[in-house]
Design a protein around this motif. Structure first.
Motif, mmCIF file in Angstrom:
data_model
loop_
_atom_site.group_PDB
_atom_site.id
_atom_site.type_symbol
_atom_site.label_atom_id
_atom_site.label_comp_id
_atom_site.label_asym_id
_atom_site.label_seq_id
_atom_site.Cartn_x
_atom_site.Cartn_y
_atom_site.Cartn_z
ATOM 1 N N GLY A 5 -5.155 11.888 -13.480
ATOM 2 C CA GLY A 5 -5.649 11.387 -12.104
ATOM 3 C C GLY A 5 -6.879 10.482 -12.036
ATOM 4 N N ARG A 6 -7.696 10.487 -12.923
ATOM 5 C CA ARG A 6 -8.715 9.615 -13.078
ATOM 6 C C ARG A 6 -8.285 8.245 -13.069
ATOM 7 N NH1 ARG A 6 -11.092 11.582 -17.320
ATOM 8 N NH2 ARG A 6 -10.573 10.004 -18.732
ATOM 9 N N LEU A 7 -7.326 8.153 -13.845
ATOM 10 C CA LEU A 7 -6.419 6.522 -13.976
ATOM 11 C C LEU A 7 -6.143 6.216 -12.401
ATOM 12 C CD1 LEU A 7 -4.425 6.943 -17.383
ATOM 13 C CD2 LEU A 7 -7.009 5.693 -16.891
ATOM 14 N N PHE A 8 -5.551 7.042 -11.950
ATOM 15 C CA PHE A 8 -4.959 6.783 -10.594
ATOM 16 C C PHE A 8 -6.183 6.421 -9.714
ATOM 17 C CE2 PHE A 8 -3.466 7.923 -6.372
ATOM 18 C CZ PHE A 8 -2.030 7.287 -6.451
ATOM 19 N N GLU A 9 -7.092 7.287 -9.705
ATOM 20 C CA GLU A 9 -8.432 7.077 -9.010
ATOM 21 C C GLU A 9 -8.998 5.483 -9.165
ATOM 22 O OE1 GLU A 9 -9.616 8.510 -6.456
ATOM 23 O OE2 GLU A 9 -7.827 9.871 -6.498
ATOM 24 N N ILE A 10 -8.981 5.223 -10.497
ATOM 25 C CA ILE A 10 -9.493 3.994 -10.675
ATOM 26 C C ILE A 10 -8.820 2.952 -10.226
ATOM 27 C CG2 ILE A 10 -9.754 2.465 -12.777
ATOM 28 C CD1 ILE A 10 -10.676 4.629 -14.441
ATOM 29 N N ILE A 11 -7.380 2.949 -10.129
ATOM 30 C CA ILE A 11 -6.361 1.898 -9.469
ATOM 31 C C ILE A 11 -6.974 1.822 -8.001
ATOM 32 C CG2 ILE A 11 -3.898 1.385 -8.910
ATOM 33 C CD1 ILE A 11 -3.398 2.415 -11.808
ATOM 34 N N GLN A 12 -6.884 3.235 -7.558
ATOM 35 C CA GLN A 12 -7.088 3.089 -5.867
ATOM 36 C C GLN A 12 -8.461 2.352 -5.661
ATOM 37 O OE1 GLN A 12 -4.019 3.709 -5.016
ATOM 38 N NE2 GLN A 12 -4.899 5.177 -3.269
ATOM 39 N N ILE A 13 -9.521 2.668 -6.393
ATOM 40 C CA ILE A 13 -10.824 2.366 -6.277
ATOM 41 C C ILE A 13 -10.859 0.564 -6.429
ATOM 42 C CG2 ILE A 13 -13.272 1.965 -7.089
ATOM 43 C CD1 ILE A 13 -12.895 5.038 -7.937
ATOM 44 N N LEU A 14 -10.139 -0.113 -7.218
ATOM 45 C CA LEU A 14 -10.119 -1.383 -7.517
ATOM 46 C C LEU A 14 -9.075 -1.915 -6.533
ATOM 47 C CD1 LEU A 14 -9.638 -1.433 -11.297
ATOM 48 C CD2 LEU A 14 -11.787 -1.849 -10.111
ATOM 49 N N GLU A 100 -8.727 14.844 1.855
ATOM 50 C CA GLU A 100 -8.951 13.420 2.491
ATOM 51 C C GLU A 100 -8.331 12.258 1.505
ATOM 52 O OE1 GLU A 100 -13.225 12.720 3.493
ATOM 53 O OE2 GLU A 100 -13.258 14.638 4.604
ATOM 54 N N ARG A 101 -8.743 12.319 0.197
ATOM 55 C CA ARG A 101 -8.115 11.284 -0.647
ATOM 56 C C ARG A 101 -6.616 11.074 -0.639
ATOM 57 N NH1 ARG A 101 -12.032 13.532 -4.226
ATOM 58 N NH2 ARG A 101 -10.412 14.425 -5.374
ATOM 59 N N VAL A 102 -5.943 12.468 -0.705
ATOM 60 C CA VAL A 102 -4.786 12.456 -0.499
ATOM 61 C C VAL A 102 -4.146 11.812 0.537
ATOM 62 C CG1 VAL A 102 -2.384 13.927 -0.459
ATOM 63 C CG2 VAL A 102 -4.317 14.326 -2.174
ATOM 64 N N SER A 103 -4.774 12.127 1.883
ATOM 65 C CA SER A 103 -4.477 11.717 3.343
ATOM 66 C C SER A 103 -4.474 10.246 3.239
ATOM 67 C CB SER A 103 -5.412 12.276 4.240
ATOM 68 O OG SER A 103 -5.068 13.711 4.380
ATOM 69 N N HIS A 104 -5.486 9.746 2.601
ATOM 70 C CA HIS A 104 -5.683 8.335 2.775
ATOM 71 C C HIS A 104 -4.639 7.444 1.868
ATOM 72 C CE1 HIS A 104 -9.423 8.188 4.798
ATOM 73 N NE2 HIS A 104 -10.036 8.796 4.175
ATOM 74 N N LYS A 105 -4.091 8.246 0.826
ATOM 75 C CA LYS A 105 -3.214 7.481 -0.131
ATOM 76 C C LYS A 105 -1.803 7.450 0.596
ATOM 77 C CE LYS A 105 -5.383 8.873 -4.262
ATOM 78 N NZ LYS A 105 -5.578 9.878 -5.555
#
Length: 229
Positions: A5-14, A100-105
């Motif tokens: 999940g953290r790797l996915f979040e890093i990709i989303q942030i970048l 909220e994060r899921v909704s944005h994705k």
């Protein structure tokens, strides 16, 4: 947060940043150490994710990279929209932020369904600054099969200290309840989270017994929940 999940979040942030993002900023946002971020960046690069940059400068995702689209039909998207919105009723602040994060994705690759509205009223928000026990802490104790020591106040018996083996969280419309094996009472009990005034996760775990206890609780209680006396 699990590493995947953290790797996915890093990709989303970048993906969403127009400038390089420093390791310390990623670490602060994801609540981990810089060393962990460096390891995660190395893991992403080893998986051929086009992360560019270096320590001390910052990291960016090569332009044009995207994640595979989420494939849902119209009714599945509507179900997700309503389900995520209904998390606002739980009073679980951590789950609300995750929703909220899921909704944005989802909105990144699908049109929104704003015409489906869910009233937000429900259980009060868990605000530790107001003395409320964090539901995220309770979920972690259930997930990790860790014992809890709580201070609980009921109208019938007043304040008691309980050591619990937490088994499940039950989200009602106006409150959230923790199902647990109570060592004080020697049986299954249900505790309203808004009547907990302190909660501490203990070192002792009960993972070997967790599955059996949860099965016995489900067989004994079903959906006919009893409040803790």
């Amino acid at each position: 947060m699990p590493r995947t999940g953290r790797l996915f979040e890093i990709i989303q942030i970048l993906r969403s940043s127009a400038a390089p993002v420093r390791a310390e900023d990623l670490a602060e946002k994801l609540e981990v150490s810089k060393r962990t971020i460096y390891r995660d960046i190395s893991a992403l690069q080893a998986m051929r994710t086009p992360v560019e940059g270096e320590a001390g400068i910052g990291y960016m995702l090569r332009k044009g990279y995207d994640l595979p689209p989420l494939n849902f039909d119209e009714e599945e998207l509507e179900a997700l929209h309503v389900g995520l919105a209904m998390l606002m009723r739980t009073g679980d602040g951590s789950l609300q932020k995750a929703a909220e994060r899921v909704s944005h994705k989802i909105k990144d690759v699908h049109a929104t369904a704003d015409w489906l509205q869910v009233a937000p009223w429900g259980a009060p928000l868990d605000d530790p600054e107001l003395g409320c026990v964090s539901k995220a802490l309770l979920r972690k104790a259930v997930r990790d099969s860790r014992k809890l020591r709580i201070t609980y106040v009921s109208p019938e018996r007043g304040e008691t200290s309980r050591t619990l083996r937490p088994l499940a969280l039950i989200y009602h419309i106006e409150c959230t309840m923790l199902a647990a094996w109570c060592e004080l009472r020697g049986g299954f009990r249900h505790f309203r989270t808004d009547r907990m005034f302190a909660a501490e996760m203990l070192d002792g775990g009960f993972a070997p017994q967790a599955g059996t206890l949860r099965k016995l609780w489900m067989e004994q209680e079903g959906w006919d929940f009893a409040f803790a006396p």
